[in-house]
Design an enzyme around this catalytic site. Structure first.
Site, PDB file in Angstrom:
ATOM      1  N   ASP A 183       0.823  -1.206   0.000  1.00 28.33           N
ATOM      2  CA  ASP A 183       0.000   0.000   0.000  1.00 28.33           C
ATOM      3  C   ASP A 183       0.858   1.258   0.000  1.00 28.33           C
ATOM      4  O   ASP A 183       0.336   2.371  -0.037  1.00 28.33           O
ATOM      5  CB  ASP A 183      -0.942   0.011   1.206  1.00 28.33           C
ATOM      6  CG  ASP A 183      -0.213  -0.120   2.522  1.00 28.33           C
ATOM      7  OD1 ASP A 183       0.535   0.805   2.886  1.00 28.33           O
ATOM      8  OD2 ASP A 183      -0.372  -1.145   3.201  1.00 28.33           O
TER       9      ASP A 183
ATOM     10  N   GLU B 189      -6.720  -6.229   5.256  1.00 26.67           N
ATOM     11  CA  GLU B 189      -7.249  -4.959   4.798  1.00 26.67           C
ATOM     12  C   GLU B 189      -7.569  -5.100   3.316  1.00 26.67           C
ATOM     13  O   GLU B 189      -6.772  -5.659   2.548  1.00 26.67           O
ATOM     14  CB  GLU B 189      -6.245  -3.822   5.005  1.00 26.67           C
ATOM     15  CG  GLU B 189      -6.045  -3.431   6.450  1.00 26.67           C
ATOM     16  CD  GLU B 189      -5.043  -2.307   6.617  1.00 26.67           C
ATOM     17  OE1 GLU B 189      -4.859  -1.856   7.755  1.00 26.67           O
ATOM     18  OE2 GLU B 189      -4.438  -1.868   5.596  1.00 26.67           O
TER      19      GLU B 189
END
Length: 615
Positions: free
Chosen positions: A457, A511
């Site tokens: 990310d 996530e």
């Protein structure tokens, strides 16, 4: 050269390296694995980035070397330097002159005794918060990855930040603590600047703690197994315990607010990670623990861990001069593998074809495929142990980075299982890359013990939905597979797919991908928004999962929704316990926990949304 002579040469080379300055960065960068006609040679130098300290060395000398490594590695999130720091049996530091070890990225700290009591550190072994760009007001442990401590005793002395009398291990994923005895306090967070300073999950196994309650603090989720726990301060979203005397009682979803605890009295299938040690003749050996059933507490509590000892002469030592041809020849001739610290470019598949092969990494050796190849393939054979490795995606899309077994072969055995311990996967971050799937496990009765599969990310290639493309993190096709500590994050479709019968998952962290541009780009079907983080397929009739969470942070400004975090056939043999979802921030949310059950989480309800039992 005889095995004994080879061991002497290796040990002498490592000890000699202690007198040298740190190797310059240019000498520690990418390690090539090009073609070679050299015959395989068992053994070899452990290299300058494996440091062995002995108790007769002055504390000041040891401290100076450790401080130099920490200064380099603490900010080195995506660098190429790697270190294994090893302590020969004995005692280091005193209460008045403690040894203070700060652990940065790609640094493993380990004792070389056969059990943790044989190496004693009077002082602390700490991981502190990372401060963004040196800003002391913006410090967290959210990116404290890729570091470890194992196989030693810490008699806490001195000060860890603002926590006098505590060792500080403020970490998130891929930062295991194993086979450690801590006499004194332990805190799993660092809020010395006065704010919560979040931490995002960790893994402790086969350890013992005495001297006070472990401070969980801001750790959002954590798994502890087979450890003596002298109290636990609090929970946030998902704290999971298995075989831990002294752990909090089961209390997940308790309306009285007792804590988000999933607690099992024993762990049903375990096999501790292999480790390097020195025998009574000062020869390196590798100890391979035996598989165990229904465990509770440390494996070494009543003496040495049950298992088998192997000489280092049975290992091909992989270093900067090794080629894939050398490695595969060594495997073909029956050698095990010991990877020394480094970043290895892998232009063709490493093939593991023999039963009971041991593949061990020191100092987070990192394997990067170069031509869209599978990085490592393990045939459908019993008893292979893989530990301490980091698999990066390469510049050309690989179908899978690590493949274990063959679909439908069913050769795995419970009394000699394949184990995967502290093995981590990255799609992007250090370098831009892509893979269809990070890991596929086809091996029956295998044990996955601390896995983090991460589509980056942040870092190289991150930030867009098409950057660092990867569909799925982990696929399990084998039957009777146990996963203890499964972290899978940010993949573009189903993040974990479970096809095997009689699977067992203890702790799952996820996530969703952050960068979904619009809902149409992220649909499991024309009528189902998003992709569940964990899919148990319709062929499965028996499965159990405990302590499993999934979170959303859709940050592109679009109203993105995931219909459900978990998807499963609804039948009596497929059971989930203690599931949750959380809305972290930004837009959209997760509309249900599992199969439409469980309240949505979104900007109006951040959660957690808990489902205690399903169905």
């Amino acid at each position: 050269m005889t095995g004994q002579s080879r061991l002497f040469v290796i040990l002498a080379a490592v000890l000699a390296a202690l007198g040298l300055a740190l190797v310059p960065t240019s000498a520690q960068g990418q390690t090539g694995l090009s073609g070679s006609d050299r015959p395989p040679a068992t053994g070899g130098s452990l290299g300058p980035n494996v440091l062995v300290f002995t108790p007769d060395m002055p504390v000041s000398t040891i401290q100076s070397k450790l401080d130099a490594i920490a200064a380099q590695q603490v900010p080195n999130q995506f660098g190429t330097q790697r270190y294994a720091i090893l302590f020969a049996p004995g005692t280091y530091g005193t209460a008045d002159d403690p040894l203070k070890i700060t652990v940065g990225y790609y640094t493993s700290i380990a004792g070389l005794g056969q059990n943790p009591k044989q190496v004693v550190i009077n002082g602390t072994i700490d991981a502190f918060n990372q401060c963004e760009n040196g800003d002391q007001t913006n410090c967290t442990a959210l990116v404290n990855f890729w570091r470890s401590v194992s196989n030693l005793t810490i008699n806490v002395a001195g000060t860890s930040g603002c926590f006098t009398g505590n060792d500080m291990w403020a970490v998130s994923q891929a930062a295991p603590m194993r086979r450690v005895a801590i006499n004194g306090g332990l805190t799993l967070m660092d809020f010395c600047d006065g704010s919560p300073d979040f931490a995002s999950g960790g893994f402790i196994a086969d350890s013992s703690f005495s001297g006070g309650t472990i401070i969980n603090g801001s750790q959002q989720q954590f798994i502890v197994r087979d450890s003596n726990v002298d109290g636990w301060s609090n929970g946030v979203w998902n704290q999971v315990f298995c075989g831990d005397p002294g752990a909090p009682a089961q209390a997940f979803g308790d309306p009285a607010g007792a804590g988000p605890y999933t607690t099992l009295a024993t762990c049903q299938n375990t096999e501790e990670e292999p480790y390097l040690y020195l025998d009574s003749a000062n020869h390196f050996r590798v100890f391979v623990p035996s598989p165990q059933r229904n465990t509770s507490g440390p494996s070494w509590a009543n003496g040495n861990t049950p298992g088998t000892s192997l000489p280092l002469s049975s290992f091909y030592v992989v270093n900067a001069t090794s080629s894939v041809r050398d490695i595969n020849n060594a495997l073909h001739h029956g050698d095990n593998l010991l990877f020394t610290p480094g970043v290895y470019q892998v232009p063709q598949t490493i093939d593991v074809t023999r039963a009971d092969t041991k593949i061990i990494g020191l100092g987070f050796p990192t394997l990067v495929p170069q031509h869209g190849n599978v990085t490592m393939n393990v045939d459908d054979v019993r008893g292979v142990n893989l530990s301490g490795l980091l698999f990066d995606a390469g510049p050309v899309t690989s179908p899978v980075l690590l493949n274990i077994g063959r679909p439908g072969q069913h050769h795995g055995r419970a009394n000699d299982p394949v184990t995967v311990d502290d093995v981590f996967f990255r799609i992007g971050g250090a370098t831009a890359g892509s893979a269809t799937t990070a890991m596929i496990d086809n091996s029956d009765n295998s044990i996955l013990d601390d896995i983090w599969a991460w589509r980056a990310d942040h870092g190289a290639g991150a930030g867009t939905f098409t950057g660092d493309p990867a569909s799925t993190g982990v696929v399990v096709n084998g039957d009777h597979v146990s996963a203890l500590g499964l972290f899978v994050e940010h993949f573009l479709k189903y993040e974990t797919i479970w096809n095997g019968q009689d699977g067992f998952v203890l702790f799952f962290q996820n996530e969703n991908p952050y960068e979904v541009p619009d809902q149409a780009a992220w649909m499991a079907s024309p009528t189902q928004n998003g992709f569940p983080a964990f899919l148990v397929t319709n062929r499965v009739t028996r499965f159990q999962g405990f302590g499993m969470g999934s979170y959303s942070f859709f940050n592109q400004g679009a109203d993105i929704h995931n219909a459900m975090a978990f998807q499963s056939p609804t039948r009596p043999g497929v059971r989930f316990h203690d599931l949750l979802t959380v809305f972290l921030n930004a837009n959209g949310g997760i509309d249900s926990v599992i199969n439409g059950v469980g309240a949505p989480v979104d900007v109006n309800n951040h959660g957690p949304s808990n489902v205690v039992s399903f169905p």
